[in-house]
Enzyme design. Structure first.
Site, mmCIF file in Angstrom:
data_model
loop_
_atom_site.group_PDB
_atom_site.id
_atom_site.type_symbol
_atom_site.label_atom_id
_atom_site.label_comp_id
_atom_site.label_asym_id
_atom_site.label_seq_id
_atom_site.Cartn_x
_atom_site.Cartn_y
_atom_site.Cartn_z
ATOM 1 N N CYS A 38 0.853 -1.316 -0.033
ATOM 2 C CA CYS A 38 0.021 -0.225 -0.003
ATOM 3 C C CYS A 38 0.845 1.159 0.017
ATOM 4 O O CYS A 38 1.785 1.492 0.853
ATOM 5 C CB CYS A 38 -0.978 0.151 1.131
ATOM 6 S SG CYS A 38 -1.716 1.617 1.408
ATOM 7 N N CYS A 65 -1.088 6.640 6.218
ATOM 8 C CA CYS A 65 -2.003 5.907 6.859
ATOM 9 C C CYS A 65 -1.373 4.542 7.438
ATOM 10 O O CYS A 65 -0.709 3.872 6.717
ATOM 11 C CB CYS A 65 -3.295 5.643 5.972
ATOM 12 S SG CYS A 65 -4.356 4.548 6.763
ATOM 13 N N CYS A 80 -3.640 -0.156 8.953
ATOM 14 C CA CYS A 80 -3.457 -1.654 8.606
ATOM 15 C C CYS A 80 -2.143 -2.111 8.990
ATOM 16 O O CYS A 80 -1.180 -1.912 8.243
ATOM 17 C CB CYS A 80 -3.774 -1.924 7.071
ATOM 18 S SG CYS A 80 -5.241 -1.621 6.615
ATOM 19 N N CYS A 138 -7.495 3.535 -1.430
ATOM 20 C CA CYS A 138 -7.327 2.406 -0.385
ATOM 21 C C CYS A 138 -7.705 1.130 -0.897
ATOM 22 O O CYS A 138 -8.678 0.783 -1.186
ATOM 23 C CB CYS A 138 -8.104 2.938 0.717
ATOM 24 S SG CYS A 138 -8.059 1.230 2.141
ATOM 25 N N GLN A 157 -21.425 -7.312 9.026
ATOM 26 C CA GLN A 157 -19.843 -7.770 8.754
ATOM 27 C C GLN A 157 -19.365 -7.025 7.623
ATOM 28 O O GLN A 157 -20.009 -7.148 6.557
ATOM 29 C CB GLN A 157 -19.859 -9.207 8.674
ATOM 30 C CG GLN A 157 -20.136 -10.036 10.065
ATOM 31 C CD GLN A 157 -19.434 -9.984 10.881
ATOM 32 O OE1 GLN A 157 -18.413 -9.350 11.204
ATOM 33 N NE2 GLN A 157 -19.862 -10.738 12.059
ATOM 34 N N GLU A 213 -32.096 -7.862 19.573
ATOM 35 C CA GLU A 213 -31.144 -7.192 19.157
ATOM 36 C C GLU A 213 -31.873 -5.470 19.860
ATOM 37 O O GLU A 213 -32.979 -5.358 19.854
ATOM 38 C CB GLU A 213 -31.156 -6.787 17.765
ATOM 39 C CG GLU A 213 -30.718 -5.683 17.215
ATOM 40 C CD GLU A 213 -29.025 -5.672 17.577
ATOM 41 O OE1 GLU A 213 -28.584 -4.375 17.767
ATOM 42 O OE2 GLU A 213 -28.336 -6.748 17.612
ATOM 43 N N ASN A 238 -23.453 -13.483 19.782
ATOM 44 C CA ASN A 238 -22.322 -12.555 18.510
ATOM 45 C C ASN A 238 -22.224 -11.352 19.100
ATOM 46 O O ASN A 238 -22.741 -10.351 18.592
ATOM 47 C CB ASN A 238 -22.870 -12.628 17.308
ATOM 48 C CG ASN A 238 -21.723 -11.982 16.341
ATOM 49 O OD1 ASN A 238 -20.704 -12.025 16.418
ATOM 50 N ND2 ASN A 238 -22.421 -11.257 15.056
ATOM 51 N N CYS A 244 -15.307 -11.418 18.035
ATOM 52 C CA CYS A 244 -14.382 -10.530 17.439
ATOM 53 C C CYS A 244 -13.076 -10.088 18.068
ATOM 54 O O CYS A 244 -12.277 -9.284 17.743
ATOM 55 C CB CYS A 244 -14.817 -9.488 16.550
ATOM 56 S SG CYS A 244 -15.687 -8.143 17.678
#
Length: 374
Positions: A3, A11, A14, A87, A211, A261, A306, A333
């Site tokens: 990148c 940036c 990542c 990006c 997601q 939810e 989740n 996650c």
């Protein structure tokens, strides 16, 4: 993946950029095993890999610069805009729309918000792409002042970008570092973006969660669905159900499925998906997952959780431990909070697990566990 933004130091989000992808995936598997330790599953399935680039179906871009030369990306330390519209992890269909969207900013006179000076209107631009290639575009504005201009020039934008299905304005009057505010004004006839996964049409509203990696999300729901079928429960609860991904993939004739939810918008979207699929035994309720479980007075055959990064928390973990529920699917996650929740539910043993790489070029991943009571 390489990148140019990362190499130039523009940036550094990542943090694994430049690391060979095989090493990234192996490192995520090793990290999950190490953090879960003795609470981890007896069997680890092979990790689900992702495309290295172009995988993000959602771009949250801070708008900087000027009305005649806006930038889309992030802000530097001084609060100036850093343009990142090329990006590489953003889906190509979204990147291809950025030039037309920045031209719209100029045409509609949407002055980018100047963070140091606390002046301007347009704070963020949020773009989501469906598996069918349609886009949802959201302009995060400071006030309603520019709303008439957005409405006026919207037909021209839709002519330039016919793939745009949903457009909305989100209002964020406060000066704070968040992406969006509470109020949303949808400007198109179509209110939701259709996310088709595994033969199921999920409907995403502007403020709904989905997601960010469509292909890996499809693999996640498919794996969960297979594990549910092996158990063949007559009743399922999907806590933290979002727009209903797990619940709708678990649904079968004669099986009662309940999704919980907090977001009423997400529940409305899930109900639409249920109705279109003709699933009479599936229902969705707006409410707190922990409060629902503690107050229900009944226990299903299988529970899906989740949760957000903080995990399910001690109260819901204690309920799961004491409830007698036989089977749990836990999608996480954050393996740190997952390990903490597993330690609080010692009667539920992880029998199988899988790492799913939702977030290439970053240290983050999704872990799916199948838990069975001792």
């Amino acid at each position: 993946m390489q990148c140019s933004y990362f190499d130039a130091g523009r940036c550094t989000s990542c943090t694994l950029m430049g690391t060979p992808y095989a090493a990234q995936l192996a490192g995520k598997e090793e990290h999950a095993r190490a953090v879960l330790g003795s609470h981890g599953p007896a069997e680890w399935l092979p990790a689900v890999a992702s495309r290295e680039s172009g995988y993000r179906n959602k771009a949250k871009m801070v708008v900087g610069g000027t009305v005649t030369a806006p930038t889309l990306g992030i802000l530097d330390a001084a609060g100036r805009g850093v343009d990142l519209r090329e990006c590489g992890i953003i889906a190509p269909g979204i990147r291809a729309a950025f030039d037309a969207l920045t031209a719209f900013v100029t045409t509609a006179g949407l002055t980018p918000y100047d963070v140091p000076a606390r002046r301007g209107e347009l704070k963020n631009l949020v773009v989501t792409e469906s598996p069918d290639g349609q886009l949802m575009v959201r302009f995060v504005l400071r006030s309603r002042e520019a709303l008439p201009r957005v409405r006026k020039h919207l037909p021209a934008l839709l002519a330039d970008l016919p793939q745009v299905a949903v457009v909305s304005v989100n209002l964020l009057p406060e000066h704070k570092a968040v992406v969006e505010g509470e109020e949303e004004v949808v400007l198109t006839e179509q209110q939701t973006l259709t996310m088709r996964l595994g033969g199921i049409a999920l409907h995403l509203r502007p403020q709904g969660f989905f997601q960010t990696n469509t292909e890996v999300a499809a693999a996640l729901y498919a794996q969960a669905g297979r594990w549910v079928e092996e158990v063949a429960p007559s009743s399922v609860w999907d806590l933290y159900c979002g727009v209903g991904g797990f619940a709708l993939h678990a649904a079968r004739p004669g099986r009662t499925v309940t999704g919980i939810e907090t977001s009423a918008h997400a529940v409305a979207a899930a109900e639409r998906s249920r109705t279109e699929a003709g699933l009479a035994d599936v229902r969705f309720l707006a409410g707190d997952a922990t409060a629902f479980a503690l107050d229900a007075g009944t226990v299903p055959d299988l529970v899906v959780v989740n949760p957000p990064r903080r995990g399910i928390g001690p109260r819901l973990a204690q309920w799961l431990e004491d409830s007698g529920v036989r089977h749990v699917l836990y999608s996480s996650c954050n393996v740190t909070s997952l390990a903490r929740d597993l330690a609080a539910t010692p009667s539920l043993v992880a029998v199988r697990g899988q790492v799913l790489d939702m977030f290439p070029q970053t240290p983050h991943s999704e872990v799916l566990l199948q838990l069975t009571r001792r």
